[in-house]
Scaffold this active site. Structure first.
Site, PDB file in Angstrom:
ATOM      1  N   ASP A  10      -2.123 -43.629   6.789  1.00  0.00           N
ATOM      2  CA  ASP A  10      -2.639 -44.279   5.594  1.00  0.00           C
ATOM      3  C   ASP A  10      -2.698 -43.189   4.517  1.00  0.00           C
ATOM      4  O   ASP A  10      -2.612 -41.991   4.839  1.00  0.00           O
ATOM      5  CB  ASP A  10      -4.036 -44.826   5.895  1.00  0.00           C
ATOM      6  CG  ASP A  10      -4.747 -45.315   4.647  1.00  0.00           C
ATOM      7  OD1 ASP A  10      -4.174 -46.147   3.923  1.00  0.00           O
ATOM      8  OD2 ASP A  10      -5.876 -44.845   4.395  1.00  0.00           O
ATOM      9  N   ASP A  12      -4.793 -43.406   0.842  1.00  0.00           N
ATOM     10  CA  ASP A  12      -6.083 -43.296   0.155  1.00  0.00           C
ATOM     11  C   ASP A  12      -7.241 -43.214   1.144  1.00  0.00           C
ATOM     12  O   ASP A  12      -7.423 -44.105   1.982  1.00  0.00           O
ATOM     13  CB  ASP A  12      -6.292 -44.508  -0.764  1.00  0.00           C
ATOM     14  CG  ASP A  12      -5.384 -44.453  -1.979  1.00  0.00           C
ATOM     15  OD1 ASP A  12      -5.676 -43.681  -2.896  1.00  0.00           O
ATOM     16  OD2 ASP A  12      -4.369 -45.174  -1.984  1.00  0.00           O
TER      17      ASP A  12
END
Length: 222
Positions: A10, A12
């Site tokens: 991922d 953020d």
């Protein structure tokens, strides 16, 4: 148990903690108007899109903050930019990227954010070259917690779900990885550590707590 062939990160909150700055930017403005924006309320939009929970709409429409959306957006973005000037890559991330590459693992990125946002920060951090595929909001009809982002990244890398580990920080991201049938590890940040995760996921406060080799051995049952 299948051998792990890929890592999919991922972005953020996981690689770079952009999420805490967003929450603090919203929270500071809310407090100026005597409104407490709790992490439980705001956390609904972490790791997904504003279609799930729109903090701008919440403050303007529900809490009647006396600002129009354009003004609020400018204030929040100014606050976020200021706070992000102090942020760097999260501990252990670069070590994982370097070791994964040395081990010959495939490396991907799956993010609910837009591609321009991702590219900007990957360039600043100097780590873009590690990722063989990058899938973002523009590539899918539904972002996390829907599994489509991870499913596309898995297909790009040519690996099965049980041959990959997702590196996540949020409940929505973890749900997406689980729905895709992947192994995953959760590395919460300053904000997401207060959120509730489904089940009992493998979790560390920092990737420095567990080397990539240790994670691979744990997942592969060695």
């Amino acid at each position: 148990m299948s051998a792990i062939r890929a890592l999919i990160f991922d972005f953020d909150g996981t690689i770079l903690d952009t999420e805490t700055a967003w929450y603090e930017a919203f929270r500071e403005i809310a407090l100026e108007h005597d409104i407490e924006l709790t992490i439980d309320t705001y956390g609904q939009c972490i790791g997904t899109s504003l279609h799930v929970f729109d903090p701008y709409d919440y403050l303007i429409t529900t809490k009647k903050i006396p600002l129009d959306r354009e003004t609020l957006v400018k204030l929040v973005h100014t606050g976020h930019t200021k706070m992000m000037a102090q942020e760097g890559i999260r501990p252990g991330i670069l070590d994982y990227l370097v070791e994964a590459k040395a081990l010959g693992l495939r490396i991907g990125l799956a993010s609910s954010s837009k591609r321009a946002w991702i590219d900007k920060y990957l360039a600043q951090l100097g780590i873009g070259e590690y990722f063989e595929t990058i899938r973002t909001a523009e590539d899918v009809a539904l972002v996390k917690p829907h599994p489509e982002l991870y499913e596309l990244a898995l297909k790009d890398l040519g690996v099965e779900p049980n041959e990959a580990i997702a590196i996540e920080d949020s409940p929505n991201g973890a749900r997406a990885a689980a729905a895709a049938g992947m192994h995953y590890i959760v590395v919460p940040n300053t904000v997401t550590k207060f959120l509730s995760f489904d089940g009992e996921p493998r979790k560390v406060s920092s990737l420095e707590e567990m080397s990539l080799q240790e994670l691979l051995e744990a997942v592969e049952g060695k």
